[in-house]
Design an enzyme around this catalytic site. Structure first.
Site, short mmCIF file in Angstrom:
data_model
loop_
_atom_site.label_atom_id
_atom_site.label_comp_id
_atom_site.label_asym_id
_atom_site.label_seq_id
_atom_site.Cartn_x
_atom_site.Cartn_y
_atom_site.Cartn_z
N HIS A 118 31.32 -10.47 22.43
CA HIS A 118 32.46 -9.45 22.41
C HIS A 118 32.71 -9.15 20.87
O HIS A 118 33.09 -10.40 20.51
CB HIS A 118 33.14 -11.08 23.23
CG HIS A 118 33.78 -12.09 22.51
ND1 HIS A 118 34.67 -12.77 21.92
CD2 HIS A 118 32.70 -13.63 22.78
CE1 HIS A 118 34.25 -13.77 21.07
NE2 HIS A 118 33.44 -14.46 21.35
N ASP A 119 33.53 -8.39 21.43
CA ASP A 119 34.67 -8.66 20.26
C ASP A 119 34.32 -7.85 18.38
O ASP A 119 34.83 -7.71 18.12
CB ASP A 119 36.11 -9.91 20.02
CG ASP A 119 37.08 -9.39 21.47
OD1 ASP A 119 37.53 -8.94 21.84
OD2 ASP A 119 36.16 -10.53 21.91
N GLY A 136 30.58 -13.27 18.09
CA GLY A 136 32.00 -12.73 18.68
C GLY A 136 32.81 -12.66 17.58
O GLY A 136 32.36 -12.88 16.47
#
Length: 255
Positions: A118-119, A136
């Protein structure tokens, strides 16, 4: 061009000349551009945004929810640019409230089994080797080459034009233009072959080498070494990139 054995949610937006193989699953809130090839058993999930001219191989999963316990179902995306090759079993999770999106740029090769958490932001022109796991909120700048089975700690920053040896693991930033290898991971010289292939002049390569000689080999702390670089090495966008990268590093650079 679309197999009758594929499932495509009626709200999904599909561009022109897209080939979709059997047993592909395409969720709602998905946008897919033109001239993409999506091979059998790929999963394009909620929040995926895919550009043009990508090849997505069997078993890839784009847009799955983050493996982050702080995620609460917020509206986020996983955004893929153009001309990428995403090989078998690659997983690209969508973002969280932290940044809202996971991004893979253009002209990248993500080999089998790569995980992009994520991200994370992967730039353009990168090669990520088999089974590499990117945690992440990692940032990977353009034209980085990451070998197989590399483990990246969350929040790390990987500079452009680097070469990272297979099997490495790291929790600090890797500055641009270098080779990173050994165990524990360490600076292993500049990526001279990669720089020559990318058209860097001999003079510029020598300036990059001198910059890292000052940073790594003179025994000074990083602040003093960067000051010496500014005083002794001719400034160019490439040298300024190195200096700025290290000055802004929050995790510190590998040694």
């Amino acid at each position: 061009m679309i197999s009758p054995l594929a499932y495509i949610h009626p709200e999904a937006i599909i561009g022109e000349n897209v080939e979709i193989g059997p047993f592909v699953y395409i969720d709602k809130n998905v946008v897919i551009g033109d001239n993409n090839l999506i091979m059998p058993n790929a999963n394009i999930l909620y929040g995926a945004r895919i550009g043009n001219n990508n090849r997505i191989f069997p078993g890839a999963v784009i847009g799955a929810i983050p493996q982050d316990l702080k995620f609460r179902g917020e509206e986020t995306t996983a955004e893929i640019g153009d001309n990428n090759t995403i090989r078998e079993n690659v997983t690209i999770n969508r973002g969280t409230a932290a940044k809202g999106k996971t991004v893979v740029g253009n002209n990248n090769l993500l080999m089998e089994g790569v995980h992009v958490a994520h991200d994370t932001h992967v730039g353009s022109g990168c090669i990520i080797g088999n089974s590499t796991k990117i945690a992440g909120e990692v940032i990977i700048d353009d034209n980085a080459i990451v070998s197989g089975a590399v483990l990246m700690h969350q929040f790390c920053h990987v500079g452009g034009y680097v070469m990272i040896q297979g099997g490495c693991r790291f929790s600090k930033d890797i500055p641009p233009y270098i080779i990173a290898g050994r165990e524990p991971i360490a600076y292993s010289g500049i990526n001279i072959v990669g720089l020559r292939r990318r058209g860097f002049s001999n003079e510029l390569i020598e300036n990059i080498h001198n910059t890292y000689r000052i940073i790594y080999n003179n025994g000074k702390n990083v602040t003093d070494a960067l000051q010496q670089v500014k005083e002794e090495v001719p400034m160019s966008p490439e040298i300024e990139y190195i200096v700025s990268f290290i000055e802004k590093s929050e995790r510190g650079i590998i040694r």
